[in-house]
Design a protein around this motif. Structure first.
Motif, PDB file in Angstrom:
ATOM      1  N   PHE A 509       0.843  -1.188   0.000  1.00  0.00           N
ATOM      2  CA  PHE A 509       0.000   0.000   0.000  1.00  0.00           C
ATOM      3  C   PHE A 509       0.881   1.243   0.000  1.00  0.00           C
ATOM      4  O   PHE A 509       1.931   1.270   0.653  1.00  0.00           O
ATOM      5  N   TRP A 510       0.426   2.267  -0.731  1.00  0.00           N
ATOM      6  CA  TRP A 510       1.190   3.502  -0.768  1.00  0.00           C
ATOM      7  C   TRP A 510       0.271   4.689  -1.081  1.00  0.00           C
ATOM      8  O   TRP A 510      -0.759   4.540  -1.722  1.00  0.00           O
ATOM      9  N   PHE A 511       0.711   5.852  -0.621  1.00  0.00           N
ATOM     10  CA  PHE A 511       0.034   7.106  -0.951  1.00  0.00           C
ATOM     11  C   PHE A 511       0.755   7.765  -2.121  1.00  0.00           C
ATOM     12  O   PHE A 511       1.963   7.602  -2.305  1.00  0.00           O
ATOM     13  N   ASP A 512      -0.001   8.525  -2.874  1.00  0.00           N
ATOM     14  CA  ASP A 512       0.560   9.284  -3.989  1.00  0.00           C
ATOM     15  C   ASP A 512      -0.153  10.630  -4.047  1.00  0.00           C
ATOM     16  O   ASP A 512      -1.265  10.769  -3.535  1.00  0.00           O
ATOM     17  N   THR A 513       0.506  11.604  -4.667  1.00  0.00           N
ATOM     18  CA  THR A 513      -0.113  12.924  -4.774  1.00  0.00           C
ATOM     19  C   THR A 513      -1.207  12.950  -5.833  1.00  0.00           C
ATOM     20  O   THR A 513      -2.038  13.848  -5.835  1.00  0.00           O
ATOM     21  N   ARG A 514      -1.195  11.984  -6.717  1.00  0.00           N
ATOM     22  CA  ARG A 514      -2.276  11.897  -7.711  1.00  0.00           C
ATOM     23  C   ARG A 514      -3.438  11.119  -7.117  1.00  0.00           C
ATOM     24  O   ARG A 514      -3.222  10.067  -6.495  1.00  0.00           O
ATOM     25  N   PRO A 515      -4.647  11.620  -7.282  1.00  0.00           N
ATOM     26  CA  PRO A 515      -5.799  10.845  -6.796  1.00  0.00           C
ATOM     27  C   PRO A 515      -5.815   9.470  -7.445  1.00  0.00           C
ATOM     28  O   PRO A 515      -5.539   9.327  -8.640  1.00  0.00           O
ATOM     29  N   ASN A 516      -6.127   8.469  -6.657  1.00  0.00           N
ATOM     30  CA  ASN A 516      -6.168   7.133  -7.227  1.00  0.00           C
ATOM     31  C   ASN A 516      -7.451   6.932  -8.038  1.00  0.00           C
ATOM     32  O   ASN A 516      -8.321   7.802  -8.106  1.00  0.00           O
ATOM     33  N   LEU A 517      -7.552   5.789  -8.612  1.00  0.00           N
ATOM     34  CA  LEU A 517      -8.719   5.504  -9.444  1.00  0.00           C
ATOM     35  C   LEU A 517     -10.003   5.496  -8.634  1.00  0.00           C
ATOM     36  O   LEU A 517     -11.089   5.661  -9.187  1.00  0.00           O
ATOM     37  N   ARG A 518      -9.880   5.289  -7.334  1.00  0.00           N
ATOM     38  CA  ARG A 518     -11.086   5.268  -6.512  1.00  0.00           C
ATOM     39  C   ARG A 518     -11.774   6.626  -6.524  1.00  0.00           C
ATOM     40  O   ARG A 518     -13.003   6.700  -6.519  1.00  0.00           O
ATOM     41  N   ARG A 519     -10.992   7.698  -6.535  1.00  0.00           N
ATOM     42  CA  ARG A 519     -11.624   9.016  -6.587  1.00  0.00           C
ATOM     43  C   ARG A 519     -12.336   9.206  -7.912  1.00  0.00           C
ATOM     44  O   ARG A 519     -13.449   9.734  -7.971  1.00  0.00           O
ATOM     45  N   GLU A 520     -11.689   8.782  -8.992  1.00  0.00           N
ATOM     46  CA  GLU A 520     -12.334   8.843 -10.302  1.00  0.00           C
ATOM     47  C   GLU A 520     -13.614   8.028 -10.287  1.00  0.00           C
ATOM     48  O   GLU A 520     -14.649   8.442 -10.826  1.00  0.00           O
ATOM     49  N   MET A 521     -13.532   6.866  -9.659  1.00  0.00           N
ATOM     50  CA  MET A 521     -14.718   6.010  -9.579  1.00  0.00           C
ATOM     51  C   MET A 521     -15.820   6.682  -8.770  1.00  0.00           C
ATOM     52  O   MET A 521     -16.989   6.668  -9.163  1.00  0.00           O
ATOM     53  N   GLU A 522     -15.468   7.264  -7.639  1.00  0.00           N
ATOM     54  CA  GLU A 522     -16.464   7.927  -6.805  1.00  0.00           C
ATOM     55  C   GLU A 522     -17.119   9.089  -7.541  1.00  0.00           C
ATOM     56  O   GLU A 522     -18.326   9.320  -7.412  1.00  0.00           O
ATOM     57  N   ASP A 523     -16.332   9.813  -8.315  1.00  0.00           N
ATOM     58  CA  ASP A 523     -16.900  10.918  -9.103  1.00  0.00           C
ATOM     59  C   ASP A 523     -17.891  10.387 -10.134  1.00  0.00           C
ATOM     60  O   ASP A 523     -18.952  10.980 -10.365  1.00  0.00           O
ATOM     61  N   ARG A 524     -17.539   9.288 -10.774  1.00  0.00           N
ATOM     62  CA  ARG A 524     -18.412   8.737 -11.804  1.00  0.00           C
ATOM     63  C   ARG A 524     -19.677   8.125 -11.222  1.00  0.00           C
ATOM     64  O   ARG A 524     -20.705   8.087 -11.902  1.00  0.00           O
TER      65      ARG A 524
END
Length: 959
Positions: A509-524
């Motif tokens: 597991f890791w954090f990144d400064t780019r939103p992960n795909l989950r945020r894209e998924m939540e938006d959709r």
């Protein structure tokens, strides 16, 4: 025995407690110490050694230096080559204070042991020259003053001579200093001999030499003259028994800076390499003690600290499969004691991961960050047993700023939204689940992942080949003795599912400064319509084999569910969910279905069974559906090149889609769990009760849901697939047979059983046929006839094995009445025989009457059947009927219900005719249609094509 928290045992230094430390305090500046302007912890020799942990490497180096100063051997030239911030300047300061001898060795903590080891009782005071490449400039001479004498010093060798011997020393190299040419080895040797014992400390030499351009002359000399000086100096020091040279060089080309710096590093390394003793001063293990001494006072309760470390070691041993392998080694227990009150995992992550960043100084960076952390933890009353990665107060602005100062831009929203703080998702997750919130499980997990992954996941210069922190290291960073480890496993799953900047793959597991795909998924997810998108997918996932049902109608309007004799399962939409505690919803919708078909009343009410969702699960079900739709849209966009993702993210999207589909499959089964059956109870005495909805849960784990539904219906007698004749007789006696009319129409009974909820719900008409056939073999249940003409039963059968045809003529006769009629037939047969047969003529049917052994006679079943056949062939006459050799039938079908009506015709007429082997059958269909305004061209074309495909003999349109 209760374990003490770290704050009960380890007290931070005053400046850490008050937060008065400055970044400069952690940057040892040897020039300022030499000039007398440094802070007390560096300027004062006793205080310096009090806060300095003498590592094994430093001890060996100081031993070599003191031996060299007294002429007992030792290395003449020592190169300190470590990573940026690795402690080389700090090491030079230790040599500086010992060589200066401003305070006796007995007052310097740890130095007496070094002298004893070298068998030196008193160390002579030595002259010390400090050449700081950062403090000197190639083209800016320094003015040095001694009394009334002022000297302009241009070069490194001029500065060296001045610091060792003042005006006298400088005069030895004045010409070389003025001309910018290097003095020879002999001149330098004489200088060192004259002012020995002496120590020459050169710091940041590459930073000085890289400023010289090739072929250009400066007041400080040239590039080549400075390299020549270094070569001559190393040779000269080697020749003087009580002189020693320490020089620091960067460890890598990256730290050397420009191309000139890289070239200078290579050249200097070559010259030092000829005579040097290479030494790397600080190992990671020893750095624990260095940082601890600088940040904390002495440990007040050694036994208490050891008990804490022992408890951690026991926890690691008791859960060996959940933690890294090194925690099970005895060496790890020693590491915890050395690092106390900081957990070794904190140092490992900082020294192994964060020190790989370009601007993170190995020792200074750790000291500054940990000082900020400890100050805030002390202020907030942190009561952890050890300061672990999970303890980092990233909610505090000063800690957050210090941490992200070393990282690339973009970490502020990651920390604020996902990791720590009042508005972070982890805080919300902990508050929603008390078991997690009691130990701040989600926040601790997120902090640990951040510390172990931020340098690699969001920064340039990460050291790991594989991104992310393993699950076992997450457990290592969060767990404390006495806590349930499983709670942290739940927390990992919770943050993986909800955090928008957290990534996961291969159990890392890791954090990144780019939103992960989950945020894209939540938006959709928010873009999908409930009726247009969500319901259709639920309908698709609810499809299963019809089984006993002629049709399964999923989210179908009542107008589209046929009102026929077939058994049907109606699946109600999510907005008609069922709840045992709150009536309405599903039962109200099902009642409407049951009573009406569109605008018309529904007649066959006993042919419907309903399946409904659990009201409490509908919200989660819709959310799961939206997740599947969102992930599917992402995967589709990647395939169609509408969304650019790297390979890892593309695989993650596919994996998340599979996971979401699996979760939806489980959720559909868990949600659609209520089987609803309409029931009415009735008796002659009390009449018919109101409608009652009986409900039964369907096991979501059942391998075959339709089989499970059928089993529930059968077990609760809500669906009859096999029926005993005695039960049919009971129903007929209760509701159909009357004293005045002991017959019931079999087909009428079937129709009424399909309509009335208080009658048994038969699977289909075949169940009734099988029951009739089973009851035909005995005289206990009912007799049969195919109509009644002039008071006589046509085709009467009683107590004989037959396969009755279920049509509108089939009558079921009450057994007493059937028996009486059979007796009547026997008596009539006797009378007929007596009337038509001569007395002497032998009986043509000697078995017609049988004796029961007591003198009584009775008609045999064969004679009764024969009599019935003769009688019914021509009622009132003994003559046989004419043989019927052809059949013709015509029927008008309702165009709307033509399909179902034609099925009935095939089943009830055509199949019955085909059952006879001697019947030749021909079936034709005629279709007539008229349109006042004429048929459209598209319609005509479609009809013609379909008729040709179906091989119509004749078809066409006319004017």
């Amino acid at each position: 025995m209760a374990l003490k928290t770290w704050r009960e045992i380890a007290i931070p230094h005053e400046d850490v407690l008050k937060g008065t430390f400055q970044q400069a305090e952690f940057a040892a500046d040897i020039s300022r110490v030499h000039e007398g302007s440094a802070t007390p912890e560096y300027q004062n020799a006793a205080l310096f050694f009090q806060r300095t942990f003498v590592t094994e490497g430093m001890r060996l180096l100081l031993d070599s230096v003191v031996r060299r100063l007294v002429g007992k051997g030792g290395d003449p030239v020592i190169q300190l080559q470590t990573a940026f911030g690795g402690g080389k300047t700090h090491t030079m300061l230790a040599v500086y204070h010992i060589a200066k001898g401003d305070q006796p060795a007995s007052s310097l903590q740890g130095v007496s042991a070094i002298l004893d080891g070298a068998e030196i009782t008193e160390l002579p005071r030595a002259r010390v020259a400090v050449l700081d490449g950062i403090n000197l400039s190639p083209n800016q001479p320094k003015t040095r003053t001694s009394g009334a004498t002022k000297v302009k010093v241009n070069t490194l060798w001029g500065e060296l001579a001045w610091q060792l011997g003042g005006v006298e020393g400088y005069e030895r190299v004045r010409d070389a200093d003025d001309s910018g040419t290097s003095p020879g080895k002999e001149v330098l040797s004489e200088l060192l001999v004259t002012f020995a014992p002496c120590v020459v400390l050169i710091d940041e030499l590459v930073a000085y030499v890289r400023q010289f351009e090739h072929g250009r002359s400066y007041s400080g000399g040239t590039y080549d003259s400075n390299l020549s000086f270094v070569q001559a100096l190393t040779e000269a020091v080697k020749a003087v028994p009580n002189a020693v040279l320490l020089a620091s060089l960067p460890e890598s080309d990256r730290e050397a800076g420009s191309q000139n710096g890289v070239a200078a590093l290579a050249a200097l390394s070559h010259y030092f390499g000829r005579v040097q003793a290479l030494w790397k001063p600080v190992a990671t293990e020893e750095a624990f003690e260095i940082v601890r001494r600088r940040l904390f006072e002495n440990i007040s309760d050694r036994l208490g600290a050891e008990n804490v470390c022992r408890s951690y070691a026991d926890m690691y041993a008791g859960n060996s499969g959940e933690f890294p392998a090194e925690t099970r080694e005895s060496h790890y227990f020693d590491r915890m004691k050395h690092a106390y009150p900081v957990h070794p995992e904190v140092f490992d992550r900082l020294y192994e991961d964060w020190s790989s960043l370009d601007n993170f100084q190995r020792t200074r960076g750790v000291l500054k960050l940990m000082a900020t952390v400890i100050h805030r933890l002390w202020q907030d009353g942190n009561n952890d047993l050890l300061i672990q990665p999970a303890s980092l107060p990233l909610y505090a602005s000063e800690v957050r700023n210090e941490a992200i100062n070393y990282l690339v831009q973009g970490w502020d929203p990651v920390l604020e939204k996902d990791i720590d703080g009042e508005r972070a998702t982890t805080t919300s997750l902990d508050s929603q689940k008390p078991l997690l919130g009691s130990i701040q499980a989600c926040r601790r997990v997120a902090r640990t992942i951040f510390l172990g992954s931020a340098p690699d996941a969001g920064s340039v210069g990460g050291s790991k080949q594989q991104r992310g922190l393993e699950l076992e290291r997450i457990y290592l960073g969060v767990a404390q003795p006495g806590q349930v480890l499983g709670y942290y496993g739940d927390a990992v799953r919770a943050v993986e599912d909800r955090l928008q900047y957290l990534n996961g793959a291969n159990n890392r597991f890791w954090f990144d400064t780019r939103p992960n795909l989950r945020r894209e998924m939540e938006d959709r997810k928010r873009h999908f319509d409930e009726r247009g998108d969500v319901y259709p997918l639920i309908r698709e996932r609810l499809r299963f084999a019809p089984g006993v049902f002629a049709g399964v109608h999923i989210f179908t309007s009542s107008n589209d569910v046929p009102d026929d004799w077939s058994l049907r399962l109606v699946v109600l939409p999510p907005d008609a969910a069922f709840s045992r505690s709150i009536p309405g919803g599903a039962t109200d919708r099902a009642t409407t279905f049951l009573q009406t078909r569109g605008d018309q009343p529904r007649i066959k009410q006993n042919r419907l069974i309903f399946l409904a969702a659990e009201a409490d699960s509908v919200g989660r079900l819709k959310d799961h559906v939206r997740s599947v739709l969102a992930w599917q849209s992402i995967v589709n966009d990647v395939k169609e090149s509408r969304l650019n993702l790297d390979q890892l993210q593309a695989k993650q999207a596919s994996r998340e889609l599979d996971t979401a589909n699996d979760a939806l499959a489980r959720m559909v089964k868990e949600s659609y769990k209520w089987l609803l059956a309409p029931v009415q109870h009735a008796s002659r005495a009390e009449g018919i009760t109101d409608l009652v909805w009986e409900h039964f849960p369907v096991n979501p784990a059942a391998a075959n849901r339709m089989q499970e539904i059928e089993q529930i219906l059968r077990d609760n007698e809500l669906l009859i697939t096999q029926w005993a004749p005695i039960h049919l007789r009971g129903q007929l006696q209760t509701w159909f047979w009357k004293d005045s009319e002991p017959t019931a129409n079999a087909l009428d009974y079937w129709h009424k059983s399909c309509a009335y909820l208080y009658l048994p719900r038969l699977k289909d008409a075949d169940v009734l046929r099988a029951t009739l056939e089973a009851g035909a073999t005995t005289t206990d249940f009912f007799g049969f006839a195919y109509g009644r003409e002039e008071g006589r039963y046509v085709g009467f059968q009683f107590g004989k094995s037959v396969a009755p045809i279920l049509d509108e003529t089939l009558l079921l006769i009450e057994p007493t009445a059937a028996n009486a009629y059979a007796d009547q037939l026997v008596n009539e047969e006797k009378a007929r025989q007596k009337a038509v047969a001569p007395a002497e003529e032998p009986d043509p049917n000697p078995g017609a009457l049988e004796s029961d052994g007591a003198g009584n006679t009775a008609a045999s079943p064969a004679s009764v059947a024969a009599a019935a056949q003769k009688t019914t062939a021509n009622p009132g006459s003994g003559a046989p009927r004419a043989v019927k050799r052809s059949f013709f039938g015509a029927i008008d079908l309702d165009p709307i219900r033509a399909e179902m009506q034609f099925v009935d015709v095939v089943h009830e007429v055509i199949n019955v005719l085909l059952a006879s082997p001697n019947v030749r059958l021909k079936v034709s269909i005629e279709i007539e249609a008229e349109a006042e305004d004429g048929f459209e061209e598209n319609l005509q074309r479609a009809i013609k094509e379909n008729c040709a495909a179906l091989k119509f003999k004749q078809h066409g349109f006319e004017e």
